[in-house]
Design a protein around this motif. Sequence first.
Motif, PDB file in Angstrom:
ATOM      1  N   LYS A   1      -0.098  -9.598 -22.888  1.00  0.00           N
ATOM      2  CA  LYS A   1       0.597 -10.490 -23.835  1.00  0.00           C
ATOM      3  C   LYS A   1       1.737 -11.119 -23.048  1.00  0.00           C
ATOM      4  CE  LYS A   1       3.873 -11.583 -26.962  1.00  0.00           C
ATOM      5  NZ  LYS A   1       5.325 -11.709 -26.766  1.00  0.00           N
ATOM      6  N   THR A   2       1.740 -12.427 -22.975  1.00  0.00           N
ATOM      7  CA  THR A   2       2.632 -13.099 -22.021  1.00  0.00           C
ATOM      8  C   THR A   2       3.665 -13.985 -22.710  1.00  0.00           C
ATOM      9  OG1 THR A   2       0.766 -13.130 -20.471  1.00  0.00           O
ATOM     10  CG2 THR A   2       2.643 -14.559 -19.938  1.00  0.00           C
ATOM     11  N   GLY A   3       4.916 -13.778 -22.338  1.00  0.00           N
ATOM     12  CA  GLY A   3       6.015 -14.666 -22.744  1.00  0.00           C
ATOM     13  C   GLY A   3       6.462 -14.514 -24.186  1.00  0.00           C
ATOM     14  N   ASN A   4       7.452 -15.357 -24.569  1.00  0.00           N
ATOM     15  CA  ASN A   4       7.987 -15.385 -25.935  1.00  0.00           C
ATOM     16  C   ASN A   4       8.653 -14.069 -26.324  1.00  0.00           C
ATOM     17  OD1 ASN A   4       8.472 -17.051 -28.095  1.00  0.00           O
ATOM     18  ND2 ASN A   4       6.684 -16.336 -29.250  1.00  0.00           N
TER      19      ASN A   4
ATOM     20  N   GLN B   1       0.949 -16.476 -23.980  1.00  0.00           N
ATOM     21  CA  GLN B   1      -0.423 -16.051 -24.310  1.00  0.00           C
ATOM     22  C   GLN B   1      -0.327 -14.883 -25.290  1.00  0.00           C
ATOM     23  OE1 GLN B   1      -3.895 -16.719 -22.922  1.00  0.00           O
ATOM     24  NE2 GLN B   1      -4.170 -15.438 -24.734  1.00  0.00           N
ATOM     25  N   ARG B   2      -1.007 -15.009 -26.434  1.00  0.00           N
ATOM     26  CA  ARG B   2      -1.010 -13.899 -27.398  1.00  0.00           C
ATOM     27  C   ARG B   2      -1.809 -12.723 -26.841  1.00  0.00           C
ATOM     28  NH1 ARG B   2      -0.082 -16.337 -32.811  1.00  0.00           N
ATOM     29  NH2 ARG B   2      -1.324 -14.689 -33.745  1.00  0.00           N
ATOM     30  N   LEU B   3      -1.798 -11.623 -27.575  1.00  0.00           N
ATOM     31  CA  LEU B   3      -2.478 -10.404 -27.096  1.00  0.00           C
ATOM     32  C   LEU B   3      -3.951 -10.697 -26.779  1.00  0.00           C
ATOM     33  CD1 LEU B   3      -1.943  -7.371 -26.612  1.00  0.00           C
ATOM     34  CD2 LEU B   3      -2.742  -6.966 -28.949  1.00  0.00           C
ATOM     35  N   LEU B   4      -4.366 -10.298 -25.578  1.00  0.00           N
ATOM     36  CA  LEU B   4      -5.755 -10.536 -25.148  1.00  0.00           C
ATOM     37  C   LEU B   4      -6.713  -9.672 -25.967  1.00  0.00           C
ATOM     38  CD1 LEU B   4      -5.493 -10.417 -21.210  1.00  0.00           C
ATOM     39  CD2 LEU B   4      -5.459 -12.439 -22.698  1.00  0.00           C
ATOM     40  N   SER B   5      -7.980 -10.045 -25.946  1.00  0.00           N
ATOM     41  CA  SER B   5      -9.013  -9.211 -26.587  1.00  0.00           C
ATOM     42  C   SER B   5      -9.362  -8.059 -25.647  1.00  0.00           C
ATOM     43  CB  SER B   5     -10.270 -10.045 -26.843  1.00  0.00           C
ATOM     44  OG  SER B   5     -10.842 -10.410 -25.600  1.00  0.00           O
ATOM     45  N   THR B   6      -9.885  -6.977 -26.211  1.00  0.00           N
ATOM     46  CA  THR B   6     -10.318  -5.835 -25.387  1.00  0.00           C
ATOM     47  C   THR B   6     -11.380  -6.288 -24.392  1.00  0.00           C
ATOM     48  OG1 THR B   6      -9.798  -4.299 -27.153  1.00  0.00           O
ATOM     49  CG2 THR B   6     -11.346  -3.515 -25.490  1.00  0.00           C
ATOM     50  N   GLU B   7     -12.218  -7.224 -24.829  1.00  0.00           N
ATOM     51  CA  GLU B   7     -13.285  -7.722 -23.949  1.00  0.00           C
ATOM     52  C   GLU B   7     -12.681  -8.367 -22.681  1.00  0.00           C
ATOM     53  OE1 GLU B   7     -15.681 -10.534 -26.074  1.00  0.00           O
ATOM     54  OE2 GLU B   7     -16.950 -10.871 -24.307  1.00  0.00           O
ATOM     55  N   ASP B   8     -11.673  -9.210 -22.863  1.00  0.00           N
ATOM     56  CA  ASP B   8     -11.044  -9.862 -21.698  1.00  0.00           C
ATOM     57  C   ASP B   8     -10.369  -8.836 -20.791  1.00  0.00           C
ATOM     58  OD1 ASP B   8     -11.902 -12.297 -22.545  1.00  0.00           O
ATOM     59  OD2 ASP B   8      -9.973 -12.946 -23.382  1.00  0.00           O
ATOM     60  N   VAL B   9      -9.758  -7.838 -21.399  1.00  0.00           N
ATOM     61  CA  VAL B   9      -9.091  -6.792 -20.611  1.00  0.00           C
ATOM     62  C   VAL B   9     -10.133  -6.027 -19.789  1.00  0.00           C
ATOM     63  CG1 VAL B   9      -7.767  -4.636 -20.765  1.00  0.00           C
ATOM     64  CG2 VAL B   9      -7.140  -6.595 -22.207  1.00  0.00           C
ATOM     65  N   LEU B  10     -11.265  -5.719 -20.437  1.00  0.00           N
ATOM     66  CA  LEU B  10     -12.328  -4.967 -19.738  1.00  0.00           C
ATOM     67  C   LEU B  10     -12.885  -5.745 -18.555  1.00  0.00           C
ATOM     68  CD1 LEU B  10     -14.693  -3.079 -22.188  1.00  0.00           C
ATOM     69  CD2 LEU B  10     -13.417  -2.193 -20.229  1.00  0.00           C
TER      70      LEU B  10
ATOM     71  N   PHE C   1      -5.172   0.992 -13.594  1.00  0.00           N
ATOM     72  CA  PHE C   1      -5.088  -0.332 -14.214  1.00  0.00           C
ATOM     73  C   PHE C   1      -3.895  -0.322 -15.164  1.00  0.00           C
ATOM     74  CE2 PHE C   1      -6.665  -3.745 -17.081  1.00  0.00           C
ATOM     75  CZ  PHE C   1      -6.835  -4.737 -16.114  1.00  0.00           C
ATOM     76  N   CYS C   2      -2.930  -1.240 -14.909  1.00  0.00           N
ATOM     77  CA  CYS C   2      -1.678  -1.255 -15.676  1.00  0.00           C
ATOM     78  C   CYS C   2      -1.622  -2.505 -16.546  1.00  0.00           C
ATOM     79  CB  CYS C   2      -0.474  -1.294 -14.740  1.00  0.00           C
ATOM     80  SG  CYS C   2      -0.489   0.003 -13.516  1.00  0.00           S
ATOM     81  N   MET C   3      -1.422  -2.296 -17.827  1.00  0.00           N
ATOM     82  CA  MET C   3      -1.403  -3.407 -18.784  1.00  0.00           C
ATOM     83  C   MET C   3       0.011  -3.620 -19.305  1.00  0.00           C
ATOM     84  SD  MET C   3      -4.906  -2.129 -20.609  1.00  0.00           S
ATOM     85  CE  MET C   3      -4.813  -0.446 -19.968  1.00  0.00           C
ATOM     86  N   GLY C   4       0.526  -4.838 -19.142  1.00  0.00           N
ATOM     87  CA  GLY C   4       1.916  -5.115 -19.502  1.00  0.00           C
ATOM     88  C   GLY C   4       2.015  -6.123 -20.636  1.00  0.00           C
ATOM     89  N   ALA C   5       2.922  -5.845 -21.580  1.00  0.00           N
ATOM     90  CA  ALA C   5       3.120  -6.760 -22.716  1.00  0.00           C
ATOM     91  C   ALA C   5       4.588  -7.169 -22.809  1.00  0.00           C
ATOM     92  CB  ALA C   5       2.686  -6.082 -24.018  1.00  0.00           C
ATOM     93  N   ALA C   6       4.805  -8.458 -23.055  1.00  0.00           N
ATOM     94  CA  ALA C   6       6.172  -8.981 -23.173  1.00  0.00           C
ATOM     95  C   ALA C   6       6.677  -8.764 -24.602  1.00  0.00           C
ATOM     96  CB  ALA C   6       6.200 -10.460 -22.808  1.00  0.00           C
ATOM     97  N   TRP C   7       6.980  -7.516 -24.886  1.00  0.00           N
ATOM     98  CA  TRP C   7       7.535  -7.142 -26.191  1.00  0.00           C
ATOM     99  C   TRP C   7       8.849  -6.404 -25.980  1.00  0.00           C
ATOM    100  CZ3 TRP C   7       2.242  -4.509 -27.134  1.00  0.00           C
ATOM    101  CH2 TRP C   7       1.352  -5.410 -27.743  1.00  0.00           C
TER     102      TRP C   7
END
Length: 333
Positions: free
Chosen positions: A69-72, A93-102, A116-122
């Motif tokens: 999840k990017t920005g904002n 970019q809003r939260l990605l789908s699990t499919e895109d992450v996979l 695999f590290c997943m980062g969210a702008a929250w």
Amino acid sequence: MTTPATVARPAARPHTSAQPAHSAPAWTVDAVLALFELPLADLLFRAQETLRAHFDPNAVQRSTLLSIKTGNCSEDCGYCSQSKRHQTGLETQRLLSTEDVLTAAKAAKEQGAGRFCMGAAWRGPKEKDMAAVAEMVRAVKALGLETCVTLGILKDGQAEQLKDAGLDYYNHNLDTAPEYYGDVVTTHTYQDRLDTLHGVREAGLKVCSGGIVGMGETRRHRAGLIAKLASLDPPPESVPINNLVPIPGTPLAGSEPVDIFEFVRTIAAARIAMPRSYVRLSAGREQMSEAEQALCFFAGANSMFYGDQLLTTGNPRVEGDNALFAKLGLHGV
Ligand code: SAM
Ligand code: DTB
Ligand code: SF4
């Protein structure tokens, strides 16, 4: 005569009921500062000795990052491209789908990443976000990769939800010394960060926590960051050391870059103060030569971000990293 090798040893940690007798001795800020002040060769020698006592010195743990999840972001962290308070021109970019992450996780695994590290702008995740992130964690874990997420400040129970989904690591950086944090961020406090780290530990997750060098801090602040990380009981399993990537439009974009030897000293101090932790050569590698990166590995870094992209900025290309490993006789894990 006091030899350099004996000037900087940690003070014995006072035993209280909360601290079992077997916990590591505490590092004071002054003791870490004394490490920084050693002649470089003495510091590097001690860092290598420490690395070799606990790890295969030629093995480097490799983590690939994905911004889910990017920005904002509501927060005002002075270094960050993703704060909505800074005009950085970043595409959100809003939260990605699990499919895109996979898809991204499979590519990372094929390239050789172990985590695999997943980062969210929250500032922190909302309840509805938690179910989506838990699904991503389950899916990535099923590929046989270690999982890490960095979602900001956690509320009670959220670390447990992530643990239940099979998460291995939670990344939450202290970023700098306690007394400098207010110069970098005003929308949350150092204590908020410590509380989240405490909750993550209580939930049985492994901790990834480090900081940034080059935000206008002093050497004493850098020593203060390392001392604070080392005083977590136990210290983080993973310690990312980032070199500030200056982002036009952020308040810290014009910070004076730190000398490479000061960056190397920070890595060595982290290695010595946290002997059993993976110390990660993190953001800023794109701006470093191969020789500078080799010096960081010699100083005890045994982990890195691997893959062409960090969160919103670039990272050295995988082909180049593989060639560097071959030249240095390193192997990825
Ligand atoms: N929002 C969450 C948080 O702040 O914990 C997670 C994402 S945040 C981008 C994760 C970390 O990335 C920050 O704590 C900081 O250490 C690092 N970081 C962000 N921007 C950076 C930059 N421009 N240069 C170096 N490190 C950076
Ligand atoms: C960490 O310590 N560094 C990573 C990861 N943890 C999340 C992030 C680096 C971000 C660099 C700037 C960017 O790409 O936006
Ligand atoms: Fe938001 Fe994290 Fe960036 Fe701070 S570092 S602005 S909390 S994304």
